[in-house]
Structures are given as C-alpha cells and as structure tokens.
Design a protein around this motif. Structure first.
Motif, PDB file in Angstrom:
ATOM      1  N   ASP A 224       1.081  -0.859   0.219  1.00 37.66           N
ATOM      2  CA  ASP A 224      -0.252  -0.288  -0.276  1.00 37.66           C
ATOM      3  C   ASP A 224       1.157   1.284   0.394  1.00 37.66           C
ATOM      4  N   ARG A 245      -5.147  -4.311  -4.722  1.00 35.40           N
ATOM      5  CA  ARG A 245      -4.967  -2.668  -3.979  1.00 35.40           C
ATOM      6  C   ARG A 245      -4.317  -2.469  -4.994  1.00 35.40           C
ATOM      7  N   GLN A 249      -3.733  -0.416  -9.197  1.00 33.56           N
ATOM      8  CA  GLN A 249      -3.471   1.126  -8.867  1.00 33.56           C
ATOM      9  C   GLN A 249      -1.603   0.869 -10.382  1.00 33.56           C
TER      10      GLN A 249
END
Length: 277
Positions: A224, A245, A249
């Motif tokens: 992250d 996650r 991106q």
C-alpha cells in the motif's frame, strides 16, 4: 512496450521488500552490472523504501554512492554527495502516538531517527526478530525513555505481529485523525509520518528537480505504501506477489520478487540479456 516508449524512460524507482529484494532480503546478483548499464544510458535509479537510510546504504555498500534513496517512505531523501532532506515529526505527535500505542495489546512503536532507531524493551521474541530484519542496530530502551529521545524522529513505525489493520491502525486513526500520514507498509507494519510525506510526493519532487515527466518514469512496488509512487509513473508495475489494491493502481504486472521480477522487466525493457550481466 513499443521501441519509442522504451527510449523515453529516464527514471526508474523501485521499492525494496517484496519488490527488488528476494524473500531472504538479498539484492539481485545482476544489480551492479545493471546499474552500470543504466548509468551508461543516463537513466536515473532511485530506491524508495520504508527502511531507514542506515539499513539501505549498508545493504547497497559501494553501490550506494550513486543511488538516490527515498527512505522512511519519503521522510528522508538522499541525493548523491548532498546533505539529506529530512522531515521530522513534532514532539507532540510522538507523545500522542506513544500514549496510544501503550494501550495496545501487541503493537510496539519503533522511533526512526536519522542516526538511531529506538524501540521499547519487550519479551516478544518474534517481534524482536521482525524489527531487526528491517532496522540496523536498534537501541532497546525502557518504554518511558522513548518520550525522552532528543533526536529528531522522521517516522514512527508500529510493529504488530497480529497485523496492524485489526487494532493498531484504527487506534492511531482515532488518536491522530487525518493530520498525519498513516500507511500500512507490510503484513506486520504501519508507519506514521508528517502529512504529505509519501513515496509519491518524494518521487514527484525528484521528477520536478530533474525535469522528468511521469511518461518518462518507471516504478515498481508491492504494498500500500507504494501506491502513491506508482501513480507518478506511466510505466507502473505491481509485482506478481503484490496485493490486489496495488495491482489495481498499476498499469503492468512484473514477475514476483522471488523470480527476480524487477531485473527481468528492466532487462526486457532495455534489450539486455540477463545472462550477460
């Protein structure tokens, strides 16, 4: 990638743990020769890590002399042959964090200064091993002595072997609100820095300083705390072992850190045979 796109790359930024390093925390053996080739092509190489500069420069040895280091998730940025740029936490937030952390069942605070690392005495052998995996020569002191540390603190890392999302992160959010950066940086780790201090912010400053655009930037990450950095690069790579996650991106996926993913992508991108390194 197309040939024209490859020629555009001027800056490469990579995370360390879970990205450039293998699971034994070793650098790729091909890295010295690869860095020589990058420098020959006038491509800038930057390391962006939650680790302190002490651990990073020790790990890279002589290679560290020409590398740009974004340390402590951007709280310390080191350009070759220049004084470091530091962003230290106010003493009040250190006190608030120590107060809140003292009430948690498992999380231990690690105060990260430029010269020294401090964490409190504890009997959790697994936690001690985890801290010593990432921090060089930490000073172990009674908990109350953490309040008396005079050295400016760049980052507070919380080590929680039960995972920070369960207890540590919500508690720190309650204690500090949104006035500071709170980042989950690993399965057992979360970090607290000054507001606006992230890997991405440091990478943007580097781009502006060197006149390099996101379209000329390649970045690699797996967790992250890498997301803001990946958002600064058109050629953004999530490692195969990255969280979902992070993969959401990134524009591309690199082989896992255990498969030497960063080196493999760079060799493919630059037209280098890995066996020649």
């Amino acid at each position: 990638m197309k040939k024209g796109e490859l020629d555009m790359i001027q800056l490469i930024a990579t995370d360390m743990d879970g990205t450039l390093l293998d699971d034994e925390k070793r650098l790729p053996p091909q890295l010295p020769a690869l860095l020589e080739e990058l420098y020959r092509r006038d491509i800038t190489f930057a390391v962006a890590s939650g680790r302190s500069h002490m651990m990073l420069t020790n790990l890279f040895g002589e290679l560290a002399e020409e590398i740009i280091f974004i340390c402590d998730n951007g709280a310390c940025v080191m350009y070759p042959h220049e004084a470091p740029m530091l962003h230290s936490l106010p003493k009040e937030v250190i006190r608030q964090t120590l107060d809140a952390c003292h009430q948690l069942s498992t999380a231990v605070p690690v105060l990260c200064g430029f010269h020294h690392i401090y964490y409190p005495e504890n009997n959790n052998a697994a936690m001690q091993r985890e801290i010593q995996r990432y921090y060089r020569d930490p000073q172990v002191v009674p908990y109350d002595m953490l309040y008396a540390v005079d050295e400016p603190i760049l980052k507070i890392a919380l080590c929680d072997t039960n995972g920070p999302t369960r207890e540590a992160y919500p508690a720190m959010r309650d204690a500090l609100g949104d006035k500071y950066e709170l980042l989950i940086s690993g399965d057992c780790w979360m970090d607290i820095m000054c507001k606006g201090i992230t890997k991405g912010a440091a990478l943007r400053e580097l781009q502006e300083r060197m006149g390099i655009t996101p379209a000329e930037t390649m970045a690699f990450g797996d967790y992250d705390n890498d997301i803001t950095m990946l958002q600064c690069a058109e050629f953004s790579y999530a490692m195969e072992n990255a969280s979902d996650r992070v993969k959401l991106q990134a524009r591309h996926t690199a082989p896992a850190n255990t498969k030497n993913g960063v080196v493999r992508v760079l060799c493919e991108t630059l037209g280098i045979h890995p066996e020649s390194l």
